[in-house]
Design an enzyme around this catalytic site. Structure first.
Site, PDB file in Angstrom:
ATOM      1  N   HIS A 141     -58.179 -38.102 -30.411  1.00  0.00           N
ATOM      2  CA  HIS A 141     -58.284 -39.557 -30.568  1.00  0.00           C
ATOM      3  C   HIS A 141     -59.151 -40.137 -29.461  1.00  0.00           C
ATOM      4  CE1 HIS A 141     -56.455 -43.467 -32.074  1.00  0.00           C
ATOM      5  NE2 HIS A 141     -57.093 -43.853 -30.968  1.00  0.00           N
ATOM      6  N   HIS A 143     -62.925 -42.759 -29.137  1.00  0.00           N
ATOM      7  CA  HIS A 143     -63.959 -43.558 -29.794  1.00  0.00           C
ATOM      8  C   HIS A 143     -65.258 -43.304 -29.037  1.00  0.00           C
ATOM      9  CE1 HIS A 143     -61.005 -46.128 -32.029  1.00  0.00           C
ATOM     10  NE2 HIS A 143     -60.236 -45.715 -31.027  1.00  0.00           N
ATOM     11  N   HIS A 182     -55.267 -46.016 -37.300  1.00  0.00           N
ATOM     12  CA  HIS A 182     -54.503 -46.613 -36.211  1.00  0.00           C
ATOM     13  C   HIS A 182     -53.319 -47.368 -36.807  1.00  0.00           C
ATOM     14  CE1 HIS A 182     -58.112 -45.671 -34.020  1.00  0.00           C
ATOM     15  NE2 HIS A 182     -57.733 -46.296 -32.923  1.00  0.00           N
ATOM     16  N   GLU A 218     -49.258 -49.285 -32.958  1.00  0.00           N
ATOM     17  CA  GLU A 218     -49.596 -49.564 -31.561  1.00  0.00           C
ATOM     18  C   GLU A 218     -49.172 -50.994 -31.246  1.00  0.00           C
ATOM     19  OE1 GLU A 218     -53.502 -49.450 -28.579  1.00  0.00           O
ATOM     20  OE2 GLU A 218     -53.784 -49.628 -30.744  1.00  0.00           O
ATOM     21  N   ASP A 272     -58.298 -42.014 -25.730  1.00  0.00           N
ATOM     22  CA  ASP A 272     -58.681 -43.220 -26.459  1.00  0.00           C
ATOM     23  C   ASP A 272     -60.064 -43.712 -26.008  1.00  0.00           C
ATOM     24  OD1 ASP A 272     -58.421 -45.248 -28.302  1.00  0.00           O
ATOM     25  OD2 ASP A 272     -56.789 -46.279 -27.299  1.00  0.00           O
ATOM     26  N   ASP A 273     -60.103 -44.617 -25.043  1.00  0.00           N
ATOM     27  CA  ASP A 273     -61.357 -45.147 -24.479  1.00  0.00           C
ATOM     28  C   ASP A 273     -61.271 -45.016 -22.959  1.00  0.00           C
ATOM     29  OD1 ASP A 273     -62.393 -46.319 -27.059  1.00  0.00           O
ATOM     30  OD2 ASP A 273     -60.582 -47.513 -26.849  1.00  0.00           O
TER      31      ASP A 273
END
Length: 334
Positions: free
Chosen positions: A18, A20, A198, A201, A279-280
């Site tokens: 996961h 981006h 997603h 969350e 994630d980021d």
């Protein structure tokens, strides 16, 4: 666990499911690109050079501002090289990244193919030189709406293969419903793509249930709010759904106040298949080494537990059997 054991643990080979691709962009990379193009992005950076945002919605706007200087295939090739170099430095041997057709040519199929060609060329060099394998998950943006998701899904379906192996959905979870995007997910499923989205969350466990029941996904991005309803937790176990958990992201954005309050250990202990990703990472001031170190310190995770996390990730990875076999060999070599 002593410091030597911890050091060995955090340097083991890792898998990320996961991420981006734009969200992995180092701030210095985006600042440099903006300077090259004479674009003023000063408002999205703090004085120390890191990304600056107030909350999740503002984060999305800063994210989109940062991607505004990624205007062509060449920039995405450079981006791919930069993010894979950083991931490899954290011992990641296999990584899947959400790549949005909206950000890569405006979901125009011809342009999308040009972007993919550039990304794949950069990924091939990184695989040869750094030993890291990248696979792409084409990603409609939820807050762009269901109609804009359709051309993005078509781009995914038309380029499904060894590199684009899945369809996901990112963006603002508080916009619309999972079922609004069923057409796009059905299109991707018919093309043989794996599916994730997603959910769970920002919205509660019902959002996770709807993602599974309405879109038929095999993985959930985040999914941690499922912990608030044991019936949903049991559904994840019964349907063999894997969660792409990003603990550092969840804590940084305030989904949980601190890591010790994060439900990843409760979900794992209950029998849910969890994995770990960043994630980021530059947005959330994390790395895969940091994620592993934090989980070991807070929850006492040892090599045996991380072995199970690795197994979950390989089993759930959106790649072919030969690639999975190579990943397993890389993990066993540690």
């Amino acid at each position: 666990m002593n410091e030597e054991q911890l050091d060995a643990l955090i340097k083991r080979p890792k898998i990320e499911l996961h991420t981006h691709i734009e969200g992995m962009a180092p701030p210095a990379f985006i600042r440099g690109l903006a300077q090259e193009k004479n674009v003023d992005l000063s408002k999205i950076f703090r004085e120390d050079g890191s990304y600056d945002y107030r909350d999740f919605v503002h984060f999305l706007s800063v994210y989109e501002a940062a991607t505004s200087v990624l205007t062509g295939p060449e920039e995405f090739a450079r981006l791919t090289s930069a993010v894979l170099e950083q991931a490899a430095a954290n011992d990641v041997v296999y990584i899947e990244s959400f790549i949005s057709p909206d950000f890569c040519g405006g979901s125009d199929l011809t342009a999308w193919k040009e972007y993919l060609h550039a990304i794949q060329d950069a990924a091939a060099v990184a695989e040869r030189d750094l030993g890291i394998t990248l696979r792409g998950i084409a990603t409609p943006i939820r807050h762009f709406g269901p109609e804009k998701a359709k051309p993005a899904a078509l781009c995914a379906a038309e380029t499904a293969g060894e590199f684009i192996t899945g369809l996901g959905m990112g963006g603002d979870e508080n916009q619309g419903q999972q079922r609004d995007f069923a057409y796009s997910f059905d299109m991707a499923r018919e093309a043989g793509l794996h599916l994730t989205t997603h959910a769970g969350e920002w919205r509660g466990p019902q959002e996770v249930r709807e993602a599974v029941e309405d879109l038929g996904v095999s993985r959930i991005g985040h999914g941690v709010r499922a912990s608030e309803d044991l019936a949903v937790v049991d559904m994840l176990i019964e349907r063999d759904i894997t969660l792409e958990v990003c603990p550092g992201s969840n804590v940084f954005l305030g989904v949980y106040d601190s890591l010790d309050k994060h439900p990843i250990e409760k979900l794992r202990d209950r029998g849910v298949k969890v994995t770990v990703s960043t994630d980021d990472p530059p947005f959330f001031h994390t790395t895969m080494r940091k994620e592993y170190a934090d989980l070991a310190r807070v929850f006492g995770w040892d090599g045996e537990i991380f072995d199970q996390i690795d197994k979950n990730a390989v089993d759930a990875a959106f790649c072919d059997a030969d690639t999975k076999a190579r990943i397993r060999k890389a993990l066993e070599a540690s």
